[in-house]
Design a protein around this motif. Structure first.
Motif, PDB file in Angstrom:
ATOM      1  N   MET A 103      37.073  47.955  26.298  1.00 34.64           N
ATOM      2  CA  MET A 103      37.474  49.082  27.141  1.00 34.64           C
ATOM      3  C   MET A 103      37.092  50.367  26.429  1.00 34.64           C
ATOM      4  N   PRO A 104      36.477  51.308  27.128  1.00 37.43           N
ATOM      5  CA  PRO A 104      36.080  52.567  26.468  1.00 37.43           C
ATOM      6  C   PRO A 104      37.297  53.397  26.085  1.00 37.43           C
ATOM      7  N   ASP A 105      37.057  54.372  25.245  1.00 37.18           N
ATOM      8  CA  ASP A 105      38.090  55.300  24.807  1.00 37.18           C
ATOM      9  C   ASP A 105      37.639  56.721  25.170  1.00 37.18           C
ATOM     10  N   PRO A 106      38.364  57.435  26.030  1.00 39.36           N
ATOM     11  CA  PRO A 106      39.610  57.018  26.660  1.00 39.36           C
ATOM     12  C   PRO A 106      39.406  55.915  27.691  1.00 39.36           C
ATOM     13  N   PRO A 107      40.450  55.120  27.939  1.00 42.81           N
ATOM     14  CA  PRO A 107      40.306  53.996  28.858  1.00 42.81           C
ATOM     15  C   PRO A 107      40.152  54.453  30.305  1.00 42.81           C
ATOM     16  N   VAL A 108      39.611  53.564  31.119  1.00 37.29           N
ATOM     17  CA  VAL A 108      39.498  53.833  32.556  1.00 37.29           C
ATOM     18  C   VAL A 108      40.524  52.987  33.292  1.00 37.29           C
ATOM     19  N   GLU A 109      40.825  53.396  34.498  1.00 37.66           N
ATOM     20  CA  GLU A 109      41.764  52.656  35.338  1.00 37.66           C
ATOM     21  C   GLU A 109      41.092  51.369  35.821  1.00 37.66           C
ATOM     22  N   LEU A 110      41.737  50.231  35.597  1.00 37.11           N
ATOM     23  CA  LEU A 110      41.133  48.939  35.927  1.00 37.11           C
ATOM     24  C   LEU A 110      42.074  48.135  36.824  1.00 37.11           C
ATOM     25  N   HIS A 111      41.507  47.617  37.920  1.00 35.04           N
ATOM     26  CA  HIS A 111      42.250  46.741  38.827  1.00 35.04           C
ATOM     27  C   HIS A 111      41.607  45.356  38.820  1.00 35.04           C
ATOM     28  N   ARG A 112      42.426  44.329  38.727  1.00 35.62           N
ATOM     29  CA  ARG A 112      41.968  42.940  38.753  1.00 35.62           C
ATOM     30  C   ARG A 112      42.229  42.348  40.126  1.00 35.62           C
ATOM     31  N   VAL A 113      41.210  41.718  40.705  1.00 39.13           N
ATOM     32  CA  VAL A 113      41.360  41.101  42.026  1.00 39.13           C
ATOM     33  C   VAL A 113      40.768  39.697  41.973  1.00 39.13           C
ATOM     34  N   VAL A 114      41.578  38.692  42.315  1.00 37.54           N
ATOM     35  CA  VAL A 114      41.115  37.316  42.443  1.00 37.54           C
ATOM     36  C   VAL A 114      41.299  36.915  43.905  1.00 37.54           C
ATOM     37  N   VAL A 115      40.209  36.467  44.549  1.00 31.16           N
ATOM     38  CA  VAL A 115      40.228  36.205  45.984  1.00 31.16           C
ATOM     39  C   VAL A 115      39.796  34.767  46.249  1.00 31.16           C
ATOM     40  N   ASP A 116      40.601  34.058  47.009  1.00 28.62           N
ATOM     41  CA  ASP A 116      40.255  32.707  47.445  1.00 28.62           C
ATOM     42  C   ASP A 116      39.317  32.829  48.640  1.00 28.62           C
ATOM     43  N   HIS A 117      38.066  33.151  48.334  1.00 30.01           N
ATOM     44  CA  HIS A 117      37.087  33.424  49.390  1.00 30.01           C
ATOM     45  C   HIS A 117      35.693  33.338  48.780  1.00 30.01           C
ATOM     46  N   ASP A 118      34.703  33.149  49.628  1.00 36.48           N
ATOM     47  CA  ASP A 118      33.321  33.159  49.154  1.00 36.48           C
ATOM     48  C   ASP A 118      33.052  34.439  48.369  1.00 36.48           C
ATOM     49  N   PRO A 119      32.440  34.341  47.165  1.00 40.95           N
ATOM     50  CA  PRO A 119      32.268  35.531  46.319  1.00 40.95           C
ATOM     51  C   PRO A 119      31.538  36.674  47.014  1.00 40.95           C
ATOM     52  N   VAL A 120      30.482  36.375  47.750  1.00 42.66           N
ATOM     53  CA  VAL A 120      29.735  37.450  48.408  1.00 42.66           C
ATOM     54  C   VAL A 120      30.553  38.062  49.534  1.00 42.66           C
ATOM     55  N   GLU A 121      31.186  37.223  50.346  1.00 37.72           N
ATOM     56  CA  GLU A 121      32.006  37.753  51.429  1.00 37.72           C
ATOM     57  C   GLU A 121      33.159  38.585  50.880  1.00 37.72           C
ATOM     58  N   ALA A 122      33.742  38.145  49.763  1.00 37.26           N
ATOM     59  CA  ALA A 122      34.823  38.915  49.148  1.00 37.26           C
ATOM     60  C   ALA A 122      34.319  40.272  48.659  1.00 37.26           C
ATOM     61  N   LEU A 123      33.142  40.289  48.023  1.00 35.00           N
ATOM     62  CA  LEU A 123      32.574  41.549  47.547  1.00 35.00           C
ATOM     63  C   LEU A 123      32.208  42.465  48.716  1.00 35.00           C
ATOM     64  N   LEU A 124      31.635  41.896  49.768  1.00 33.46           N
ATOM     65  CA  LEU A 124      31.260  42.712  50.927  1.00 33.46           C
ATOM     66  C   LEU A 124      32.489  43.361  51.567  1.00 33.46           C
ATOM     67  N   ALA A 125      33.583  42.624  51.653  1.00 33.94           N
ATOM     68  CA  ALA A 125      34.799  43.179  52.238  1.00 33.94           C
ATOM     69  C   ALA A 125      35.347  44.310  51.370  1.00 33.94           C
ATOM     70  N   GLU A 126      35.378  44.104  50.060  1.00 31.61           N
ATOM     71  CA  GLU A 126      35.902  45.125  49.151  1.00 31.61           C
ATOM     72  C   GLU A 126      34.958  46.315  49.052  1.00 31.61           C
ATOM     73  N   ALA A 127      33.648  46.068  49.198  1.00 32.16           N
ATOM     74  CA  ALA A 127      32.648  47.127  49.046  1.00 32.16           C
ATOM     75  C   ALA A 127      32.760  48.190  50.127  1.00 32.16           C
ATOM     76  N   LYS A 128      33.381  47.868  51.253  1.00 31.56           N
ATOM     77  CA  LYS A 128      33.520  48.853  52.324  1.00 31.56           C
ATOM     78  C   LYS A 128      34.293  50.086  51.858  1.00 31.56           C
ATOM     79  N   ASN A 129      35.157  49.904  50.859  1.00 36.60           N
ATOM     80  CA  ASN A 129      35.949  51.022  50.356  1.00 36.60           C
ATOM     81  C   ASN A 129      35.588  51.383  48.919  1.00 36.60           C
ATOM     82  N   ALA A 130      34.425  50.927  48.458  1.00 36.07           N
ATOM     83  CA  ALA A 130      33.995  51.190  47.081  1.00 36.07           C
ATOM     84  C   ALA A 130      32.870  52.211  47.054  1.00 36.07           C
TER      85      ALA A 130
END
Length: 294
Positions: free
Chosen positions: A80-107
């Motif tokens: 983690m860099p110094d100063p640290p950055v805000e980090l969120h962990r997300v584990v999704v029971d879903h196809d990896p690409v479909e999960a990324l595409l859904a989250e990417a809409k707000n990224a």
């Protein structure tokens, strides 16, 4: 700093490539004052291999636990860099690409990794990176090589220019990145062609005009897409070469190569053009692929 607090989304699968992607995301998050979301998507029939091996005989709860552990282990391996950055962990029971595409809409951007010579096989076989590049409507950064340093990087950001809509979007996105990083912005337009009228010397008939048109195109793009008040060192290069070779050469000394999804050539239904495809496969630095509506 930016008032846009959308996260930098990182696809995690336990590979060295995803570690490099997370490292790059940390550095970008520090520069842009954004949070980072590290996402691992899994399904029982398409697990990341480390999850499958860790929970082969487990029930569904065990698989979910193994997936969360893999995400945590990958994060733990990336300083983690110094100063640290805000980090969120997300584990999704879903196809990896479909999960990324859904989250990417707000990224703000989606970042995935690539691992050396194995990338060619995975892209051609329909990998996470390839599927994202074809279906994600936001910027996608594919990280090539080792993990990026969190120290300031003054190497240029290089962007491919051909006058198309995706190329113009790529210039705008690259200019914003260059401004945030106080980095030079290099615009590259390749103008080589392999055909000429029968009996007409190519150099005498085509190249002077081609070069003038290329330089005019670059100047017009700078005027149209880059704010006059932006404090950016902009350089323009009209290159007598193919687009792929010109951009791959420029990537040797760049911190980031930016291309549009598809240029003026090819077919409209081919969302990822041949130049972008070649850059993702072979560039010497991370590659950002920008959708035409960016």
């Amino acid at each position: 700093m930016t008032e846009d607090r959308r996260a930098i989304l990182v696809g995690i699968d336990g590979s060295v490539g995803s570690e490099a992607a997370l490292s790059w995301a940390y550095a970008a998050a520090q520069v842009e004052d954004r949070p980072v979301t590290a996402l691992l998507g899994w399904t029982a029939d398409g697990l990341p291999r480390p999850v499958y091996e860790a929970a082969l005989a487990a029930d569904r709860h065990g698989l979910a636990t193994a997936a969360a552990q893999l995400l945590d282990q990958t994060i733990a391996r990336v300083p983690m860099p110094d100063p640290p950055v805000e980090l969120h962990r997300v584990v999704v029971d879903h196809d990896p690409v479909e999960a990324l595409l859904a989250e990417a809409k707000n990224a703000a951007v989606t970042v995935v990794g690539a691992r050396g010579p194995g990338l060619a096989h995975r892209v051609l076989a329909g990998s996470v990176a390839q599927r994202l590049l074809h279906h994600c409507t936001g910027p996608v950064v594919v990280i090539r090589g080792a993990a990026s340093s969190v120290r300031p990087d003054r190497r240029p950001i290089v962007v491919g220019v051909d006058g198309s809509g995706p190329s113009q979007a790529a210039v705008r996105w690259a200019a914003a990145q260059a401004a945030a990083r106080s980095a030079p912005l290099h615009l590259v337009h390749a103008y080589r062609i392999n055909l000429a009228p029968s009996g007409v010397p190519l150099d005498d008939y085509f190249y002077p005009t081609l070069r003038r048109d290329a330089e005019r195109l670059l100047a017009d793009v700078v005027t149209a897409e880059i704010d006059d008040e932006a404090d950016i060192d902009v350089r323009q290069a009209a290159v007598d070469d193919s687009a792929s070779r010109a951009l791959l050469h420029a990537s040797q000394d760049a911190q980031l190569l930016v291309v549009g999804t598809r240029g003026r050539g090819g077919f409209a239904e081919l969302l990822l053009g041949s130049t972008a495809h070649q850059c993702v496969l072979h560039a010497a630095c991370p590659v950002a692929v920008i959708h035409g509506r960016a």
